[in-house]
Design a protein around this motif. Structure first.
Motif, PDB file in Angstrom:
ATOM      1  N   GLY A  77       0.942  14.317  -8.809  1.00  8.15           N
ATOM      2  CA  GLY A  77       1.525  15.580  -8.362  1.00  8.15           C
ATOM      3  C   GLY A  77       2.694  16.057  -9.176  1.00  8.15           C
ATOM      4  O   GLY A  77       2.963  17.252  -9.261  1.00  8.15           O
ATOM      5  N   GLU A  78       3.418  15.150  -9.809  1.00  9.88           N
ATOM      6  CA  GLU A  78       4.642  15.556 -10.482  1.00  9.88           C
ATOM      7  C   GLU A  78       4.719  15.050 -11.915  1.00  9.88           C
ATOM      8  O   GLU A  78       5.748  15.108 -12.565  1.00  9.88           O
ATOM      9  N   GLY A  79       3.632  14.462 -12.381  1.00 12.20           N
ATOM     10  CA  GLY A  79       3.662  14.000 -13.765  1.00 12.20           C
ATOM     11  C   GLY A  79       4.406  12.709 -13.971  1.00 12.20           C
ATOM     12  O   GLY A  79       4.763  12.358 -15.084  1.00 12.20           O
ATOM     13  N   GLY A  80       4.655  11.997 -12.898  1.00 13.22           N
ATOM     14  CA  GLY A  80       5.311  10.683 -12.981  1.00 13.22           C
ATOM     15  C   GLY A  80       6.670  10.787 -13.611  1.00 13.22           C
ATOM     16  O   GLY A  80       7.452  11.681 -13.344  1.00 13.22           O
ATOM     17  N   ALA A  81       6.958   9.900 -14.536  1.00 12.81           N
ATOM     18  CA  ALA A  81       8.273   9.823 -15.171  1.00 12.81           C
ATOM     19  C   ALA A  81       8.233  10.392 -16.570  1.00 12.81           C
ATOM     20  O   ALA A  81       9.066  10.065 -17.410  1.00 12.81           O
ATOM     21  N   ALA A  82       7.273  11.277 -16.803  1.00  7.76           N
ATOM     22  CA  ALA A  82       7.094  11.786 -18.167  1.00  7.76           C
ATOM     23  C   ALA A  82       8.258  12.644 -18.624  1.00  7.76           C
ATOM     24  O   ALA A  82       8.410  12.922 -19.806  1.00  7.76           O
ATOM     25  N   GLU A  83       9.072  13.119 -17.701  1.00  6.32           N
ATOM     26  CA  GLU A  83      10.189  13.973 -18.088  1.00  6.32           C
ATOM     27  C   GLU A  83      11.207  13.201 -18.893  1.00  6.32           C
ATOM     28  O   GLU A  83      12.009  13.773 -19.615  1.00  6.32           O
ATOM     29  N   GLY A  84      11.222  11.881 -18.804  1.00 10.55           N
ATOM     30  CA  GLY A  84      12.125  11.057 -19.596  1.00 10.55           C
ATOM     31  C   GLY A  84      13.534  11.090 -19.067  1.00 10.55           C
ATOM     32  O   GLY A  84      13.870  11.795 -18.119  1.00 10.55           O
ATOM     33  N   GLU A 106       0.820  -1.207   0.000  1.00 10.07           N
ATOM     34  CA  GLU A 106       0.000   0.000   0.000  1.00 10.07           C
ATOM     35  C   GLU A 106       0.853   1.255   0.000  1.00 10.07           C
ATOM     36  O   GLU A 106       0.531   2.251  -0.659  1.00 10.07           O
ATOM     37  N   MET A 107       1.979   1.235   0.747  1.00 12.37           N
ATOM     38  CA  MET A 107       2.860   2.400   0.806  1.00 12.37           C
ATOM     39  C   MET A 107       3.493   2.680  -0.554  1.00 12.37           C
ATOM     40  O   MET A 107       3.577   3.830  -0.992  1.00 12.37           O
ATOM     41  N   LEU A 108       3.937   1.638  -1.227  1.00 11.69           N
ATOM     42  CA  LEU A 108       4.534   1.828  -2.551  1.00 11.69           C
ATOM     43  C   LEU A 108       3.497   2.322  -3.553  1.00 11.69           C
ATOM     44  O   LEU A 108       3.767   3.231  -4.349  1.00 11.69           O
ATOM     45  N   ARG A 109       2.308   1.746  -3.528  1.00  4.63           N
ATOM     46  CA  ARG A 109       1.261   2.191  -4.447  1.00  4.63           C
ATOM     47  C   ARG A 109       0.891   3.655  -4.189  1.00  4.63           C
ATOM     48  O   ARG A 109       0.677   4.430  -5.121  1.00  4.63           O
ATOM     49  N   SER A 110       0.842   4.031  -2.909  1.00  4.97           N
ATOM     50  CA  SER A 110       0.494   5.402  -2.562  1.00  4.97           C
ATOM     51  C   SER A 110       1.524   6.378  -3.112  1.00  4.97           C
ATOM     52  O   SER A 110       1.182   7.451  -3.639  1.00  4.97           O
ATOM     53  N   ARG A 111       2.799   6.020  -3.007  1.00  8.59           N
ATOM     54  CA  ARG A 111       3.855   6.918  -3.486  1.00  8.59           C
ATOM     55  C   ARG A 111       3.868   6.999  -5.011  1.00  8.59           C
ATOM     56  O   ARG A 111       4.091   8.054  -5.587  1.00  8.59           O
ATOM     57  N   ILE A 112       3.597   5.864  -5.659  1.00 10.92           N
ATOM     58  CA  ILE A 112       3.525   5.879  -7.115  1.00 10.92           C
ATOM     59  C   ILE A 112       2.364   6.747  -7.576  1.00 10.92           C
ATOM     60  O   ILE A 112       2.494   7.591  -8.459  1.00 10.92           O
ATOM     61  N   ASP A 113       1.201   6.572  -6.929  1.00 12.58           N
ATOM     62  CA  ASP A 113       0.028   7.363  -7.309  1.00 12.58           C
ATOM     63  C   ASP A 113       0.254   8.838  -7.034  1.00 12.58           C
ATOM     64  O   ASP A 113      -0.154   9.700  -7.813  1.00 12.58           O
ATOM     65  N   GLY A 114       0.933   9.128  -5.919  1.00 14.54           N
ATOM     66  CA  GLY A 114       1.202  10.521  -5.568  1.00 14.54           C
ATOM     67  C   GLY A 114       2.091  11.196  -6.584  1.00 14.54           C
ATOM     68  O   GLY A 114       1.873  12.343  -6.972  1.00 14.54           O
ATOM     69  N   LYS A 115       3.128  10.477  -7.036  1.00 13.45           N
ATOM     70  CA  LYS A 115       4.023  11.075  -8.031  1.00 13.45           C
ATOM     71  C   LYS A 115       3.320  11.249  -9.371  1.00 13.45           C
ATOM     72  O   LYS A 115       3.505  12.221 -10.082  1.00 13.45           O
ATOM     73  N   LEU A 169      15.083   6.955 -13.111  1.00  8.72           N
ATOM     74  CA  LEU A 169      15.737   6.620 -11.850  1.00  8.72           C
ATOM     75  C   LEU A 169      15.191   7.458 -10.711  1.00  8.72           C
ATOM     76  O   LEU A 169      14.943   6.962  -9.616  1.00  8.72           O
ATOM     77  N   GLY A 170      14.967   8.756 -10.959  1.00  7.49           N
ATOM     78  CA  GLY A 170      14.442   9.610  -9.894  1.00  7.49           C
ATOM     79  C   GLY A 170      13.092   9.144  -9.414  1.00  7.49           C
ATOM     80  O   GLY A 170      12.841   9.076  -8.214  1.00  7.49           O
ATOM     81  N   ALA A 171      12.197   8.814 -10.339  1.00  5.68           N
ATOM     82  CA  ALA A 171      10.866   8.362  -9.947  1.00  5.68           C
ATOM     83  C   ALA A 171      10.928   7.053  -9.172  1.00  5.68           C
ATOM     84  O   ALA A 171      10.240   6.871  -8.168  1.00  5.68           O
ATOM     85  N   ILE A 172      11.788   6.120  -9.630  1.00  9.61           N
ATOM     86  CA  ILE A 172      11.873   4.818  -8.970  1.00  9.61           C
ATOM     87  C   ILE A 172      12.425   4.953  -7.556  1.00  9.61           C
ATOM     88  O   ILE A 172      11.859   4.465  -6.585  1.00  9.61           O
ATOM     89  N   VAL A 173      13.538   5.653  -7.439  1.00 13.25           N
ATOM     90  CA  VAL A 173      14.152   5.784  -6.120  1.00 13.25           C
ATOM     91  C   VAL A 173      13.252   6.576  -5.186  1.00 13.25           C
ATOM     92  O   VAL A 173      13.068   6.233  -4.012  1.00 13.25           O
ATOM     93  N   ALA A 174      12.652   7.657  -5.685  1.00 14.94           N
ATOM     94  CA  ALA A 174      11.762   8.452  -4.853  1.00 14.94           C
ATOM     95  C   ALA A 174      10.556   7.646  -4.428  1.00 14.94           C
ATOM     96  O   ALA A 174      10.065   7.785  -3.309  1.00 14.94           O
ATOM     97  N   THR A 175      10.066   6.775  -5.295  1.00 17.64           N
ATOM     98  CA  THR A 175       8.919   5.938  -4.952  1.00 17.64           C
ATOM     99  C   THR A 175       9.248   5.017  -3.796  1.00 17.64           C
ATOM    100  O   THR A 175       8.472   4.848  -2.865  1.00 17.64           O
TER     101      THR A 175
END
Length: 535
Positions: A452-459, A440-449, A465-471
């Motif tokens: 709130g931040e557009g996920g990993a769309a920045e490419g 649940e914690m991992l899913r919450s952080r993935i959904d939050g990013k 790596l930033g999205a994965i580690v931050a998640t």
């Protein structure tokens, strides 16, 4: 219970096991020195186990026993003596009086008893690796998953938690490894994390699926078993007899053996030191004990020996039941002071070695040719040597095992249902609880990013790596409270430079590389054998 006019009966300090020329007594104060019951199929091992369990229960000692065939469940109902049992009792000078014992039924699958659950964290990486039949590389990856979860406050409760954590660490390791040629720190991390590949994680995930199909999904979860619920006495002061329905569990022998070993390790971790006691706090019968040692790696055998050697000081007696004494490694066998040997059949060279080995483990009796007698014993007869006096083994004696006072054979489905309905633990474990944990914690952080931040769309590396580690490590904690992993995650989110990648390598290398390289961190020590070494 069975009594006699000449004083042959269970007493406050010893249990009457059987008699021929001499009466055989198991001294309660020495019962936590462990024991071994061996013999070929059909020679009476299960009846001997029941006789011992009845004696311990009468003395106020709780009992735990795995019921492989269902026969031991009859201890919950009063026996119906037949002519053979009455004659056996009479030959010993006993008057057989039917008896029954307060019994609590347990079942990993929740079908024939109260459900038994443990969390993934309680099981720990070593025992879980054993359960999944993982190799050294795969076990190392599992250690990484536990370490990351522990360091970041993500409880591993059930199997979906472990799956989610494994899915999270694989791309982190891959991205770090891809930059392993930048500097020494990165090379260190690449070496430490290089085995955390998608292929290895995929193999572990497939093994988890096999375990799920065998019922493992029902075992891992909450509410987890409280071992104190097994350390109970009834209103009359008798020990509760805890019976684990293991007929279905035996379809996966490795799951069965690992589960019982986990229980022993939890007892060791939870119970206080008591030293020498007048009687055990619990007696643990481990049927089909050879399954525990089959193909076990040396590291696990070392831990088993440690459990058996040290749990005595916690007031727990462990009794292994198996066909041949050679099924038990010598260094474990040396810890088992109370012995009951039923008949062995010397049909093969291995059988002959087993007979010789069994005879040599007894203190010789000049009146007996021990090796010869072992092959001549009838059903219900046994060679017995219990500890006496200052803890030295008594000379081996040939005895006829006393008849049980409870039913020999299983309870009916209706009787089991009635016992469960009247159980003091009814309703405590039946309903599973799915609390917030790693999944649940991992899913919450993935959904939050994602929102709130557009996920990993920045490419690029920043987006991936930033999205994965931050998640995994989180980014919403104030700076002063960030963990090492969280500092890394925030730095990754800010910029993608060799310095940042080097920082990732250094931090992850220190956090994970140590566990793979052999240094023992707090959380890994906690999981080395379930709860055995928890800090």
């Amino acid at each position: 219970m069975a009594t006699s006019g000449d004083g042959i009966a269970d007493s406050k300090d010893k249990i009457f096991i059987g008699k021929e020329q001499q009466a055989a007594w198991l001294t309660l104060a020495l019962a936590n020195r462990h024991g071994l019951v061996t013999g070929a199929t059909g020679t009476g091992k299960t009846v001997t186990l029941q006789v011992m369990a009845e004696g311990f229960a009468r003395a106020g000692v709780p009992v735990f026993a795995a019921d492989i065939k269902g026969d031991l469940s009859g201890i919950a109902e009063a026996g119906t003596p037949n002519d053979a049992l009455i004659k056996r009792a009479k030959d010993m000078g006993l008057k057989l009086q039917p008896d029954q014992f307060t019994t609590v039924f347990w079942d990993v699958f929740g079908e024939q008893g109260h459900p038994v659950r443990a969390t993934v964290s309680e099981m720990g990486p070593l025992l879980l690796s054993r359960m999944l039949d993982l190799n050294d590389v795969q076990e190392g990856v599992l250690n990484v998953a536990f370490r990351v979860a522990d360091d970041n406050g993500m409880p591993l409760v059930d199997m979906k938690d472990l799956r989610a954590m494994l899915d999270a660490i694989a791309p982190i390791a891959q991205k770090v490894a891809e930059h392993g040629d930048v500097n020494a720190d990165i090379r260190q991390a690449a070496q430490a994390l290089g085995n955390v590949t998608k292929q290895t994680v995929g193999t572990i995930q497939r093994q988890l699926l096999v375990l799920e199909n065998q019922g493992g999904e029902k075992f891992f979860g909450e509410p987890a078993l409280l071992l104190q619920d097994m350390l109970r006495t009834d209103a009359e002061g008798r020990g509760i007899v805890n019976i684990l329905a293991a007929d279905k569990l035996m379809n996966n022998p490795r799951l069965y053996a690992t589960f019982l070993l986990w229980m022993l390790s939890e007892l060791f971790e939870e119970l206080p030191e008591v030293g020498d006691v007048e009687k055990p706090k619990l007696v643990f019968f481990f049927d089909e004990a050879h399954l525990l040692f089959n193909d076990a790696p040396k590291s696990l055998l070392d831990k088993i020996e440690q459990v058996v050697r040290l749990i005595r000081s916690k007031g727990v007696g462990v009794y292994f039941i198996t066909q041949n004494p050679i099924d038990v490694p010598d260094r474990v066998l040396a810890q088992l002071g109370n012995r009951v040997q039923h008949a062995l059949r010397a049909f093969t060279p291995r059988d002959q070695r087993a007979v010789t080995a069994a005879a040599e483990t007894f203190r010789p009796n000049p009146k007996l040719d021990t090796a010869k007698v072992i092959t001549e014993l009838g059903k219900g007869e046994a060679l017995v040597s219990f500890l006496e006096g200052n803890g030295t083994p008594a000379m081996v004696e040939r005895v006829l095992i006393r008849p049980p006072t409870a039913r020999i054979g299983p309870v009916t489905a209706e009787e089991r249902k009635a016992i469960l309905a009247a159980s003091p633990l009814k309703g405590k474990y039946e309903a599973a609880i799915d609390s917030e944990s790693a999944y649940e914690m991992l899913r919450s952080r993935i959904d939050g990013k994602a929102s709130g931040e557009g996920g990993a769309a920045e490419g690029g590396l920043l987006g991936q790596l930033g999205a994965i580690v931050a998640t995994v490590f989180g980014t919403n904690t104030p700076r002063g409270k960030l963990s090492t992993g969280q500092v890394v995650a925030r730095n990754v989110a800010r910029t993608v430079t060799d310095k940042v990648i080097g920082g990732i390598a250094a931090d992850l290398g220190k956090s994970v590389g140590g566990s793979l390289g052999g240094s023992v961190g707090r959380s890994i020590v906690r999981g080395t054998l379930g709860g055995l070494l928890r800090r």
